[in-house]
Enzyme design. Structure first.
Site, PDB file in Angstrom:
ATOM      1  N   SER A 141       0.866  -1.186   0.000  1.00 21.37           N
ATOM      2  CA  SER A 141       0.000   0.000   0.000  1.00 21.37           C
ATOM      3  C   SER A 141       0.898   1.230   0.000  1.00 21.37           C
ATOM      4  O   SER A 141       2.056   1.146   0.422  1.00 21.37           O
ATOM      5  CB  SER A 141      -0.852   0.008   1.265  1.00 21.37           C
ATOM      6  OG  SER A 141      -1.498   1.253   1.433  1.00 21.37           O
ATOM      7  N   TYR A 154      -1.754   0.151  10.694  1.00 19.87           N
ATOM      8  CA  TYR A 154      -1.758  -0.295   9.293  1.00 19.87           C
ATOM      9  C   TYR A 154      -0.467   0.106   8.588  1.00 19.87           C
ATOM     10  O   TYR A 154       0.126  -0.701   7.869  1.00 19.87           O
ATOM     11  CB  TYR A 154      -2.977   0.307   8.590  1.00 19.87           C
ATOM     12  CG  TYR A 154      -3.158  -0.139   7.158  1.00 19.87           C
ATOM     13  CD1 TYR A 154      -3.313  -1.486   6.827  1.00 19.87           C
ATOM     14  CD2 TYR A 154      -3.200   0.789   6.114  1.00 19.87           C
ATOM     15  CE1 TYR A 154      -3.494  -1.892   5.504  1.00 19.87           C
ATOM     16  CE2 TYR A 154      -3.387   0.398   4.796  1.00 19.87           C
ATOM     17  CZ  TYR A 154      -3.528  -0.949   4.495  1.00 19.87           C
ATOM     18  OH  TYR A 154      -3.703  -1.352   3.190  1.00 19.87           O
TER      19      TYR A 154
HETATM   20  P1  NAP Z   1     -11.230  -6.093   0.697  1.00 24.98           P
HETATM   21  O1  NAP Z   1     -12.249  -5.978  -0.366  1.00 24.98           O
HETATM   22  O2  NAP Z   1     -11.638  -5.877   2.113  1.00 24.98           O
HETATM   23  O3  NAP Z   1     -10.500  -7.503   0.554  1.00 24.98           O
HETATM   24  C1  NAP Z   1      -9.643  -8.025   1.560  1.00 24.98           C
HETATM   25  C2  NAP Z   1      -9.469  -9.514   1.294  1.00 24.98           C
HETATM   26  O4  NAP Z   1      -8.543 -10.051   2.243  1.00 24.98           O
HETATM   27  C3  NAP Z   1     -10.776 -10.274   1.441  1.00 24.98           C
HETATM   28  O5  NAP Z   1     -10.877 -11.194   0.400  1.00 24.98           O
HETATM   29  C4  NAP Z   1     -10.620 -10.997   2.769  1.00 24.98           C
HETATM   30  O6  NAP Z   1     -11.288 -12.249   2.696  1.00 24.98           O
HETATM   31  C5  NAP Z   1      -9.109 -11.227   2.791  1.00 24.98           C
HETATM   32  N1  NAP Z   1      -8.564 -11.471   4.114  1.00 24.98           N
HETATM   33  C6  NAP Z   1      -8.479 -10.612   5.165  1.00 24.98           C
HETATM   34  N2  NAP Z   1      -7.919 -11.229   6.219  1.00 24.98           N
HETATM   35  C7  NAP Z   1      -7.663 -12.513   5.823  1.00 24.98           C
HETATM   36  C8  NAP Z   1      -7.099 -13.650   6.453  1.00 24.98           C
HETATM   37  N3  NAP Z   1      -6.687 -13.612   7.740  1.00 24.98           N
HETATM   38  N4  NAP Z   1      -6.958 -14.782   5.737  1.00 24.98           N
HETATM   39  C9  NAP Z   1      -7.371 -14.845   4.458  1.00 24.98           C
HETATM   40  N5  NAP Z   1      -7.928 -13.813   3.801  1.00 24.98           N
HETATM   41  C10 NAP Z   1      -8.063 -12.657   4.482  1.00 24.98           C
HETATM   42  O7  NAP Z   1     -10.037  -5.023   0.456  1.00 24.98           O
HETATM   43  P2  NAP Z   1      -9.022  -4.828  -0.768  1.00 24.98           P
HETATM   44  O8  NAP Z   1      -8.933  -3.374  -0.981  1.00 24.98           O
HETATM   45  O9  NAP Z   1      -9.335  -5.707  -1.911  1.00 24.98           O
HETATM   46  O10 NAP Z   1      -7.680  -5.276  -0.055  1.00 24.98           O
HETATM   47  C11 NAP Z   1      -6.763  -6.192  -0.648  1.00 24.98           C
HETATM   48  C12 NAP Z   1      -5.345  -5.800  -0.263  1.00 24.98           C
HETATM   49  O11 NAP Z   1      -5.053  -4.499  -0.783  1.00 24.98           O
HETATM   50  C13 NAP Z   1      -5.112  -5.690   1.247  1.00 24.98           C
HETATM   51  O12 NAP Z   1      -3.842  -6.239   1.553  1.00 24.98           O
HETATM   52  C14 NAP Z   1      -5.126  -4.195   1.498  1.00 24.98           C
HETATM   53  O13 NAP Z   1      -4.387  -3.838   2.632  1.00 24.98           O
HETATM   54  C15 NAP Z   1      -4.499  -3.692   0.214  1.00 24.98           C
HETATM   55  N6  NAP Z   1      -4.761  -2.293  -0.115  1.00 24.98           N
HETATM   56  C16 NAP Z   1      -6.024  -1.805  -0.268  1.00 24.98           C
HETATM   57  C17 NAP Z   1      -6.214  -0.468  -0.582  1.00 24.98           C
HETATM   58  C18 NAP Z   1      -7.585   0.133  -0.747  1.00 24.98           C
HETATM   59  O14 NAP Z   1      -7.699   1.367  -0.724  1.00 24.98           O
HETATM   60  N7  NAP Z   1      -8.619  -0.632  -0.937  1.00 24.98           N
HETATM   61  C19 NAP Z   1      -5.111   0.368  -0.749  1.00 24.98           C
HETATM   62  C20 NAP Z   1      -3.841  -0.148  -0.597  1.00 24.98           C
HETATM   63  C21 NAP Z   1      -3.678  -1.483  -0.295  1.00 24.98           C
HETATM   64  P3  NAP Z   1     -12.120 -12.964   3.864  1.00 24.98           P
HETATM   65  O15 NAP Z   1     -12.654 -11.896   4.775  1.00 24.98           O
HETATM   66  O16 NAP Z   1     -13.156 -13.726   3.115  1.00 24.98           O
HETATM   67  O17 NAP Z   1     -11.105 -13.870   4.520  1.00 24.98           O
END
Ligand code: NAP
Length: 254
Positions: A141, A154
């Site tokens: 991120s 975070y």
């Molecule tokens: P999201 O829609 O909330 O997806 C998060 C995913 O991670 C879900 O599929 C969730 O699945 C899974 N997850 C969380 N904890 C887990 C665990 N202990 N074991 C297995 N799966 C787990 O958010 P997203 O934006 O797509 O996030 C994906 C990645 O991008 C993350 O690493 C996040 O930090 C990063 N990111 C996001 C943003 C943003 O603005 N959205 C920006 C920078 C980086 P389950 O709950 O079904 O397990």
């Protein structure tokens, strides 16, 4: 999607494992990699959502909690072979200043974003090496490159991801495994809803008055990186909305 997976020596489709594939960036990445010709294996905790994405991609859904060693080892053991690991599972909880830091939030963030990434990578490295052309993609991120008020739980976890990616790259020098980190800015997924404990109105405010990235934008960057020729290592991609200059500076029209 205009990308095509690199061919494997035996002509079988390469296998990509995507963690956190039940929603957001992980689900979009599974779709993008399937479209590029990968056989995809999807991991997450919410099986119903995961199975829906698996059906769309022709892939396989496997229950996975990246913070649980037994779950990670069972996931890795059931992979037929492995060419690409996308360490995407993770997220943020809360936005409290350090003085009010919530122990459980910090523990969960570190366990998913950092410890889980280590467990997954360690478990998958032998299969990646055996493939002759492996690739680890860590989804970090811009919170791993900068800090912001209330973000220490975070940002410290995602700074940890940068350190792990860089360490892995030097440790794997000489082996046939590429290492890439993709660091998105604001992406409208379930991320903010999860961060704010299900408060959808507060989550919406994060993207107020600007056009955020969507999950497909980040998936596109990942699919591009993994489909470069095997001798090309894309080290690091920082991908933000046009309206976001830094973690704390965005141009909003309202
Ligand atoms: P999201 O829609 O909330 O997806 C998060 C995913 O991670 C879900 O599929 C969730 O699945 C899974 N997850 C969380 N904890 C887990 C665990 N202990 N074991 C297995 N799966 C787990 O958010 P997203 O934006 O797509 O996030 C994906 C990645 O991008 C993350 O690493 C996040 O930090 C990063 N990111 C996001 C943003 C943003 O603005 N959205 C920006 C920078 C980086 P389950 O709950 O079904 O397990």
């Amino acid at each position: 999607m205009p990308y095509t997976a690199n061919p494997t020596p035996d002509g079988r489709p390469p296998v990509a494992a995507v963690t956190g594939a039940s929603s957001g960036i992980g689900a979009a990445t599974a779709r993008a990699l399937a479209a590029a010709g990968f056989e995809v294996v999807l991991g997450a905790r919410r099986m119903e959502k995961l199975e829906t994405v698996a059906r769309e991609t022709g892939g396989r859904a496997l229950a996975l909690d990246v913070s649980d060693r037994a779950s990670v080892e069972a996931f890795a053991a059931s992979l037929p072979r492995l060419n690409v690991l996308v360490n995407n599972a993770g997220g943020a909880l809360g936005l409290e200043p350090l003085a009010q830091a919530v122990d459980e939030h910090w523990r969960t963030m570190w366990e998913a974003n950092v410890f889980g990434l280590m467990l997954m990578t360690r478990a998958c490295l032998p299969a990646l090496e055996a493939s002759g052309a492996g690739h680890v993609v860590n989804v970090g991120s811009i919170a791993g490159l900068e800090s912001y008020p209330g973000g220490a739980g975070y940002t410290s976890a995602k700074h940890g991801v940068v350190a792990i990616t860089e360490t892995l790259r030097v440790e794997l020098l000489g082996k046939p495994i590429r290492v890439t980190e993709v660091d998105p800015g604001m992406v409208e997924t379930e991320f903010s809803v999860v961060r704010f404990g299900g408060d959808e109105a507060r989550a919406k405010q994060v993207y107020r008055g600007l056009q955020p990235l969507v999950a497909d934008d980040v998936a596109d960057a990942i699919a591009w990186a993994v489909t470069r020729p095997p001798h090309v290592n894309v080290d690091h991609l920082r991908v933000t909305p046009l309206a976001q200059a830094s973690a704390t500076l965005a141009h909003r029209t309202e």
